[in-house]
Design an enzyme around this catalytic site. Structure first.
Site, short mmCIF file in Angstrom:
data_model
loop_
_atom_site.label_atom_id
_atom_site.label_comp_id
_atom_site.label_asym_id
_atom_site.label_seq_id
_atom_site.Cartn_x
_atom_site.Cartn_y
_atom_site.Cartn_z
N HIS A 152 -6.40 -11.75 0.67
CA HIS A 152 -6.77 -10.66 1.56
C HIS A 152 -7.14 -11.25 2.91
O HIS A 152 -7.85 -12.25 2.98
CB HIS A 152 -7.96 -9.88 0.99
CG HIS A 152 -8.33 -8.70 1.84
ND1 HIS A 152 -7.74 -7.47 1.68
CD2 HIS A 152 -9.18 -8.59 2.89
CE1 HIS A 152 -8.23 -6.64 2.58
NE2 HIS A 152 -9.11 -7.29 3.32
N ASP B 10 -14.79 3.68 -1.81
CA ASP B 10 -14.65 2.92 -0.57
C ASP B 10 -13.98 3.76 0.51
O ASP B 10 -14.31 3.66 1.69
CB ASP B 10 -13.85 1.63 -0.81
CG ASP B 10 -13.59 0.90 0.51
OD1 ASP B 10 -14.58 0.48 1.13
OD2 ASP B 10 -12.43 0.79 0.94
N LYS C 37 -11.84 -3.46 -3.63
CA LYS C 37 -10.41 -3.16 -3.75
C LYS C 37 -9.66 -4.30 -4.44
O LYS C 37 -8.73 -4.07 -5.21
CB LYS C 37 -9.83 -2.88 -2.37
CG LYS C 37 -10.25 -1.49 -1.87
CD LYS C 37 -9.85 -1.22 -0.44
CE LYS C 37 -10.68 -2.00 0.52
NZ LYS C 37 -10.74 -1.52 1.88
N1 URA Z 1 -11.42 -4.19 5.63
C1 URA Z 1 -11.85 -3.43 4.61
O1 URA Z 1 -11.11 -3.17 3.68
N2 URA Z 1 -13.13 -2.96 4.65
C2 URA Z 1 -13.96 -3.23 5.67
O2 URA Z 1 -15.09 -2.80 5.64
C3 URA Z 1 -13.50 -4.03 6.72
C4 URA Z 1 -12.21 -4.51 6.67
#
Ligand code: URA
Length: 441
Positions: A82, A161, A187
């Site tokens: 990520h 989220d 995630k």
């Molecule tokens: N990317 C994400 O998925 N969440 C955040 O809070 C910041 C960047």
């Protein structure tokens, strides 16, 4: 339990219990807590922070708020990557086929771009025919065929989220290490990863502006990952200037192809190889290679045609068009409209990535609002980067758009003026920052 007590506890700097955090996330998910109370607690978290235990409980509760992907059909340890975001970040389309050359299978769930941070989904969508929305029932079949699948995130992945992120965006509560760390890690965990490599960007085009801040975020995510039983490594990378030679969807995918045929930019090769090497080690498919030797082998495979073969397999397996004599077919070919020249002679000391990212959105390469459509052909190409010597009048960069979006020249001139603000020059030579700043395990 009462949400007002939870807000007051955090407001007065108390550590929240697991039950309080679970109660909050349940109320966010089933919408029983109104937005104003959610926002109040978010602000209290921004101001008073969270302990490692609180962050981990929040992350796991968010990960459990929706569907959990089961990747048991993957051969070996499911490893994911990520990036915390940036400008010109085309690392995922390079890392997936590169890892596949070592037998590392990957299911990658990605997002669309919002604001100046480009989204991997939009980048792949610039390829003619490419199907990015893959139903999860089809993942095992694609993994069986090529070892790779890339898909947009489904709405039921960490739905808490989604609610929190949308509220953070409009309440000044995005910039908080516990909230960013839990958002990202929830995630990844819901996506089924058992090991995670984080590309934590730092500089003007990143959430974290300094290496110290980037390290703090990296350490928070590593703690969460390890406490949640996911081996996690963070690579801190430079995002003070755009990554590589292009930003914009088709332009970046063209650069991916250039990299895979051995004509890549050194910073892109370095970042992709270091991220891939760490993923390969975590997956246990590194054989006798490790450390620098593995990174070197990644650089070889990235540029000698091995990763290109795998890339073609990935593109074809998801409906993308590969040309008969090699190369990829894109929906819209970028048309270079204007070249921006240097107003002075000297060494380039700064190409401020957030300005470049915003300029690219102004051109049409990104979205200001979620509903906006984008011009896949729009973007910026960098003829020279930080540390390069220029003479007055040399081309610094160029602006492109897709042919169907050309016409409104006023935008081009606005962007041109704006972009010149991103550049600084010095008569003294300077060295660009290294692309990989640190690796934290
Ligand atoms: N990317 C994400 O998925 N969440 C955040 O809070 C910041 C960047």
């Amino acid at each position: 339990m009462n949400i007002i007590d939870v807000i007051l506890d955090k407001r007065y700097g108390k550590e929240l219990s697991d039950e309080q955090i679970q109660f909050f996330v349940d109320g966010v998910t089933d919408k029983s807590i109104p937005d104003y109370q959610i926002s109040a607690l978010l602000m209290a978290i921004v101001l008073n922070g969270m302990t490692e235990r609180e962050m981990t409980t929040l992350t796991l509760a968010m990960a459990n708020s929706g569907q959990q992907n089961d990747l048991s059909y993957i051969d070996g340890i499911p490893v994911d990557k990520h990036s915390t975001g940036g400008v010109g970040d085309k690392i995922t389309p390079l890392v997936m086929p590169l890892c596949a050359t070592f037998g590392v299978q990957s299911v990658k769930l990605s997002g669309r771009g919002l604001g100046f941070t480009g989204g991997t989904v939009d980048k792949f969508e610039s390829i003619e025919g490419f199907q990015i929305e893959v139903p999860s029932e089809k993942f095992p079949e694609l993994i069986d065929a090529t070892g790779m699948v890339i898909s947009g995130q489904t709405p039921d992945l960490a739905p808490a989220d989604k609610v929190l992120y949308a509220l953070r965006d409009v309440t000044g509560t995005v910039d908080s290490i516990p909230l960013i760390a839990s958002s990202i890690m929830s995630k990844k965990i819901a996506g089924g990863a058992k090991a995670i490599v984080l590309d934590v960007t730092c500089g003007s085009g990143a959430f974290m502006k300094t290496p110290e801040k980037a390290r703090d975020l990296a350490e928070a995510m590593i703690k969460i990952g390890n406490l949640a039983g996911r081996k996690t490594i963070a690579v801190i990378t430079d995002m003070d200037q755009p990554l590589g030679r292009n930003c914009g969807n088709t332009l970046e995918m063209m650069e991916v192809f250039e990299t895979l045929i051995g004509k890549g930019a050194p910073d892109v090769i370095e970042v992709a190889s270091v991220i891939a090497a760490n993923m390969i080690e975590l997956s246990g498919k590194n054989g006798d290679l490790s450390g620098e030797a593995l990174v070197e082998e990644c650089k070889n495979r990235l540029t000698n045609g091995m990763a290109l073969e795998k890339y073609y397999e990935l593109i074809l397996s998801q409906g993308g068009v590969v040309k008969e004599n090699g190369g990829i077919s894109y929906k819209t070919l970028p048309f270079e409209e204007i070249r921006i020249t240097s107003p002075e002679s000297g060494y380039i000391t700064r190409i401020q990535a957030d300005i470049i990212g915003n300029a690219s959105v102004m051109l049409g390469a990104g979205r200001k609002k979620k509903e906006d459509s984008i011009d896949y052909g729009a973007g910026i190409s960098f003829y020279r980067k930080v540390g390069d010597k220029v003479r007055r009048g040399d081309v610094l960069c160029s602006l492109s758009r897709g042919p169907e979006y050309m016409g409104d020249d006023a935008i081009l001139y606005d962007v041109m003026e704006y972009i010149l603000d991103a550049y600084s020059f010095s008569s003294e030579p300077i060295e660009a920052k290294p692309a990989v700043i640190d690796i934290i395990k």
